[in-house]
Design a protein around this motif. Structure first.
Motif: not given
Ligand code: MG
Ligand code: TYD
Length: 451
Positions: A104, A123-124, A169
């Motif tokens: 990332s 994911e984040e 991502d």
């Molecule tokens: Mg990542």
């Protein structure tokens, strides 16, 4: 009127990703056992979507004039070089790596002011990514963030934002709501991969999909994802070292085996322009068992330190332990030492390590590995100003290697004065090098020079 929802059932192999009309114990494609599982696609939108208009054929010159294949330079030269000169518009890239290795971070650092980017952060949270971007000092006004993880919604975002680069991502968190399985399952990864493939080609947008790697070292999900994309990159590294290696294992638009080297620091990944210095930084000179080999990673020579340790085996079967080199090839080199050079290796533990986590599959490393083992066994150091190059054959002969000038140049630039090279590589060009060359025909000749 009631819309009839048709459900289609397929059987998918979790290993190769191939699909079949019926279940099988063994996958007919990749021959793996117990990998086939059922999955369902509800066909509600299929009727209107799947009948695609006939594509007209065009002449080569038309295609070329319409789409000259623009390349964008990212914020990182190392990435550009590994990609073969920047990101190509309309290409589909897969970036794999262990969790926490820095995928990332790398993706975010690639975002540049002059490239309009849409970053799908499934994911984040968007806030987390924004905070990281701020900390990394990313100055990209045209960077759009979205936490969306349904494929059709992502497609809508792409139509609205019209980015030049789309970062996903990660692919394991994206799902297609028409498919009856959870995100990250083989069927989801396969379908979403296909969608991204057509999205990249239709909109001429470069797409970079990030994917986690399983314990076996392959990208989680079907191997098919690797076949589908134009470029496969792996970011490697471990907890013990702060450097990271970006490797291209497949590239339709550049050379493979190209590597980019980075250091993970508090303000992100920084590029290492002289990797040889990094790999030789903690080198132990005049210690038996070490040798220097000028490896060639893609187009770039990198000097690596080979370390070997030979000890008496205390328990049963002797150990053969190798890091960064093919274990079978190591076995062959040990056999050559044993049979041709009279070293009794049968009751010895042998450990070989390529320092710094570099992995080399170049047979030109043979001679350096063989000599480092011999050096440890004899407890006699190899001269510290010497590099060793050569492929070793079963008869103990030393075979020529490719691109020797580049390797010698790098070694010479770093202050090495002597080189052990295959006799057949000695020519007018190599003779001009500012190094003392020791051409050798057999392993025994090299031992005479070293020891
Ligand atoms: Mg990542
Ligand atoms: P990350 O990019 O989140 O990894 P991935 O996406 O591959 O899972 O990187 C996570 C690690 O990198 C984390 O352990 C902290 C470290 N890191 C730094 O050391 N410096 C930095 O500037 C950043 C952003 C991360």
């Amino acid at each position: 009127m009631m819309v009839k929802v048709k459900t289609k059932t397929h059987f998918l192999c979790s290993d190769c990703g191939d699909s079949f009309p019926k279940w099988n114990g063994q996958c007919p494609s990749c021959k793996e056992w117990g990998t086939i599982a059922e999955f369902k696609v509800t066909g509600k939108t299929n009727a209107s979507k799947r009948i695609s208009p006939l594509k007209e054929s065009r002449s080569l010159s038309d295609v070329l004039s319409e789409n000259p294949g623009k390349r964008y330079a990212t914020g990182l030269h190392e990435v550009d070089r590994v990609l073969g000169g920047g990101i190509l518009s309309g290409s589909l890239i897969l970036l794999g790596g262990n969790p926490g290795v820095g995928k990332s971070t790398l993706a975010l650092q690639m975002c540049q002011e002059n490239i309009k980017t849409l970053y799908i952060t499934a994911e984040e949270s968007e806030d987390q990514v924004a905070m990281r971007a701020k900390r990394l000092g990313i100055k990209a006004e045209d960077l759009h963030l979205s936490g969306e993880n349904e494929i059709h919604s992502i497609e809508s975002h792409v139509s609205a934002v019209k980015p030049q680069l789309l970062i996903v991502d990660s692919i394991q968190t994206i799902y297609n709501e028409e498919i009856d399985s959870i995100a990250g399952s083989v069927s989801q990864i396969r379908e979403c991969g296909q969608e991204f493939l057509s999205l990249s080609k239709q909109n001429n947008v470069a797409i970079m999909m990030i994917g986690h790697v399983t314990k076996e070292g392959t990208i989680a999900g079907p191997k098919m994802l690797e076949h589908m994309v134009d470029t496969v990159l792996y970011l490697e590294g471990d907890d013990r070292h702060d450097h990271r290696i970006l490797r291209s294992v497949k590239n339709r638009f550049g050379t493979t085996h190209e590597v980019g080297i980075f250091k993970m620091e508090s303000d992100g990944l920084s590029e290492v322009t002289n990797p040889s210095e990094l790999f030789l930084a903690e080198r132990s000179e005049n210690v038996p068992g070490t040798a220097i080999f000028p490896s060639l990673e893609g187009t770039r020579p990198i000097l690596v330190e080979v370390q070997a340790l030979v000890t008496n085996a205390n328990y049963g079967t002797p150990q053969r332990n190798v890091n960064g080199f093919d274990a079978k090839r190591l076995g062959m080199l040990i056999a050559v030492l044993d049979k041709r050079m009279g070293f009794a290796m049968g009751a010895k533990d042998i450990f070989v390590n390529l320092v710094g986590g570099l992995r080399v599959d170049d047979p030109a490393a043979d001679l350096s590995i063989l000599c480092s083992i011999a050096s440890s066994a004899r407890d006699q150091a190899i001269p510290s100003n010497m590099i060793l190059i050569g492929e070793v054959g079963l008869a103990g002969e030393i075979r020529s290697v490719g691109q020797i000038e580049k390797r010698l140049q790098e070694a010479s630039a770093l202050g090495f004065t002597d080189a052990l090279i295959p006799q057949r590589n000695l020519n007018a060009k190599t003779k001009k090098m500012k190094m003392k060359l020791h051409p050798v025909r057999y392993v025994k000749d090299s031992f005479r020079i070293i020891f």
